[in-house]
Design a protein around this motif. Sequence first.
Motif, short mmCIF file in Angstrom:
data_model
loop_
_atom_site.label_atom_id
_atom_site.label_comp_id
_atom_site.label_asym_id
_atom_site.label_seq_id
_atom_site.Cartn_x
_atom_site.Cartn_y
_atom_site.Cartn_z
N LEU A 147 25.61 -56.60 42.19
CA LEU A 147 25.75 -55.23 42.71
C LEU A 147 27.00 -54.58 42.11
O LEU A 147 28.10 -54.77 42.60
CB LEU A 147 25.84 -55.25 44.24
CG LEU A 147 24.64 -55.85 44.98
CD1 LEU A 147 24.87 -55.80 46.48
CD2 LEU A 147 23.35 -55.12 44.61
N ASN A 204 21.89 -64.81 48.06
CA ASN A 204 21.38 -63.52 47.58
C ASN A 204 22.46 -62.76 46.81
O ASN A 204 22.18 -62.14 45.78
CB ASN A 204 20.88 -62.68 48.75
CG ASN A 204 19.44 -63.00 49.13
OD1 ASN A 204 18.51 -62.38 48.63
ND2 ASN A 204 19.26 -63.99 49.98
N VAL A 261 22.60 -48.19 45.13
CA VAL A 261 21.62 -49.24 45.42
C VAL A 261 21.52 -49.43 46.93
O VAL A 261 22.51 -49.34 47.66
CB VAL A 261 21.97 -50.57 44.71
CG1 VAL A 261 23.25 -51.19 45.27
CG2 VAL A 261 20.81 -51.55 44.80
N GLY A 291 18.40 -47.24 43.54
CA GLY A 291 17.63 -48.49 43.47
C GLY A 291 17.41 -49.07 44.86
O GLY A 291 17.98 -48.62 45.85
N TRP A 292 16.56 -50.09 44.89
CA TRP A 292 16.22 -50.73 46.17
C TRP A 292 16.01 -52.22 45.92
O TRP A 292 15.13 -52.60 45.16
CB TRP A 292 14.94 -50.07 46.72
CG TRP A 292 14.39 -50.68 47.98
CD1 TRP A 292 15.01 -51.54 48.82
CD2 TRP A 292 13.09 -50.44 48.52
NE1 TRP A 292 14.18 -51.86 49.86
CE2 TRP A 292 13.00 -51.20 49.70
CE3 TRP A 292 12.00 -49.66 48.14
CZ2 TRP A 292 11.86 -51.19 50.50
CZ3 TRP A 292 10.87 -49.68 48.92
CH2 TRP A 292 10.80 -50.42 50.09
N ARG A 293 16.82 -53.03 46.53
CA ARG A 293 16.71 -54.49 46.45
C ARG A 293 16.32 -55.04 47.82
O ARG A 293 16.76 -54.51 48.84
CB ARG A 293 18.04 -55.13 46.05
CG ARG A 293 18.68 -54.54 44.81
CD ARG A 293 18.18 -55.24 43.56
NE ARG A 293 18.80 -54.64 42.39
CZ ARG A 293 19.99 -55.02 41.90
NH1 ARG A 293 20.68 -55.99 42.49
NH2 ARG A 293 20.49 -54.44 40.83
N VAL A 340 20.05 -52.07 49.92
CA VAL A 340 19.60 -53.44 50.15
C VAL A 340 19.08 -53.53 51.59
O VAL A 340 19.79 -53.17 52.53
CB VAL A 340 20.74 -54.47 49.98
CG1 VAL A 340 20.20 -55.88 50.11
CG2 VAL A 340 21.44 -54.28 48.64
N MET A 399 22.39 -60.94 43.03
CA MET A 399 22.13 -59.49 43.11
C MET A 399 22.90 -58.61 42.13
O MET A 399 22.47 -57.50 41.85
CB MET A 399 22.38 -58.99 44.54
CG MET A 399 21.12 -59.02 45.36
SD MET A 399 21.32 -58.10 46.86
CE MET A 399 19.85 -58.60 47.73
N TYR A 411 9.91 -55.19 52.12
CA TYR A 411 9.32 -54.11 51.34
C TYR A 411 8.38 -53.25 52.16
O TYR A 411 8.01 -52.16 51.79
CB TYR A 411 8.52 -54.67 50.15
CG TYR A 411 9.34 -54.79 48.89
CD1 TYR A 411 9.95 -53.66 48.33
CD2 TYR A 411 9.49 -56.01 48.24
CE1 TYR A 411 10.69 -53.77 47.17
CE2 TYR A 411 10.23 -56.11 47.09
CZ TYR A 411 10.83 -54.99 46.56
OH TYR A 411 11.57 -55.10 45.42
N GLN A 457 16.01 -61.93 49.93
CA GLN A 457 15.03 -63.01 50.01
C GLN A 457 15.51 -64.05 51.00
O GLN A 457 16.67 -64.45 50.97
CB GLN A 457 14.85 -63.65 48.63
CG GLN A 457 14.20 -62.70 47.64
CD GLN A 457 14.78 -62.81 46.26
OE1 GLN A 457 15.54 -63.71 45.95
NE2 GLN A 457 14.43 -61.86 45.40
#
Length: 406
Positions: A123, A117, A44, A74-76, A46, A121, A50, A79
């Motif tokens: 993770l 966050n 993943v 993946g890509w988070r 982070v 998340m 975007y 926020q």
Amino acid sequence: RGLPAGQDSAFTLTSVEDYLPLIGPEAVTRILAKAAALRDLHVVNVNSTYYGGGVAEILSSLTLLMNGAGIHAGWRVLQGRPDFFSITKKMHNALQGGEINLSDLKRDIYEEVVFENAARMHLDHDLIVVHDPQPLPLVRFFRKKAPWVWRCHVDLSDPHPGLWSYLSAFIEQYDAVVLSLPEYAQPIGPPQRFVMPAINPFSTTNKALSEAEIDDRLQHYDIPTDLPLVVQVSRFDRWKDPQGVIDAFRLARREVEATLVLVGNVATDDPEGQEIFESLCSCREERIRILSVQDSALVNALQRRAAVVLQKSLREGFGLTVTEAMWKGTPVIGGRVGGIRHQIEDGVNGFLVESVEQAAGRIVQLLQDAELRHRLGRRARQTVRDRFLMTRLMEDWLDLIGSFEP
Ligand code: UDP
């Protein structure tokens, strides 16, 4: 593996095999074998936006290429409110050599937002890659079960010592740190690796466009094409020196006819951008166009149609806009800083400059010499093909991932 591209879908993921005409069969086979050895691994990433900067550009392509090769990448996105991003932008500036007043309030907001966050998340991957300072403290809030890598993309040639010492408490908890260039190495505990970014030649930003498609994009924004175009594409950020670009262009215009187009965007994690854009807008001249818009096809069209692309940065972690223009065979005049120096060999595949006057001189020289433009542009494209395509970046990551104990 739950990939979305079914037989009836119009969409497919770019695969390593698609790079065959660019990198040859040996490289394709080698990369696929390395990916197969890591098949089904959960990775993943982070980061904090975007779109709008190089990191988002890399992640959008690299994660898909990896998924196409059997790795669950993946890509988070972190926020945060504008006050959080205002603090992290100050940190970004200070890491590149600026000043910062690191108050307790700023530290509290920074760490608390990352903590919140972390709580959301979940993770629990086989490898966690955290990009840049915004999400850096995440590592503190997890019981570590897998390797954590901090991937810092900024120009670390002269980081603010006080800020660095504060961030070090987080950095030391990582298992490895990946920086873009050896000269960014820092006196820290975790092993450091050096990996230069790369571009996806099939993305909207970089894929081939017909002359008609280019015309269409330029017309859409009323960009005049009667004179040669001088272009800089950059976030509105002081390190990209947009004012220096305008000054250099004005100097050059004493000797040559051209239109300057400055295109920029404002990333969601960059609250200073709007202010910088507005400060430049006061410059109203017929031959200077300044656009704030996120349109990757416009970036592509401009980099292709430009007679000269500028990237007059004062600091630059790597500079994907340089790579993108070079890939299109367009000669680039870049600031002699950071990653630009690793892409442009002065006088061979572009020009490196250290002042407004030098930039102006090179603009004039290039606009007056079509043969020189073509020669530099041809070599620029070859440089990118040899060293800066996404498959090379993916292979570097596969090697790095493979180097961790299972
Ligand atoms: N970019 C864009 N629109 C813009 C400005 C930039 O799409 O108006 C893209 C650009 O094409 C490149 C990335 O954002 O892919 C910028 O990466 P770079 O490494 O040059 O700089 P960074 O913004 O990460 O400092």
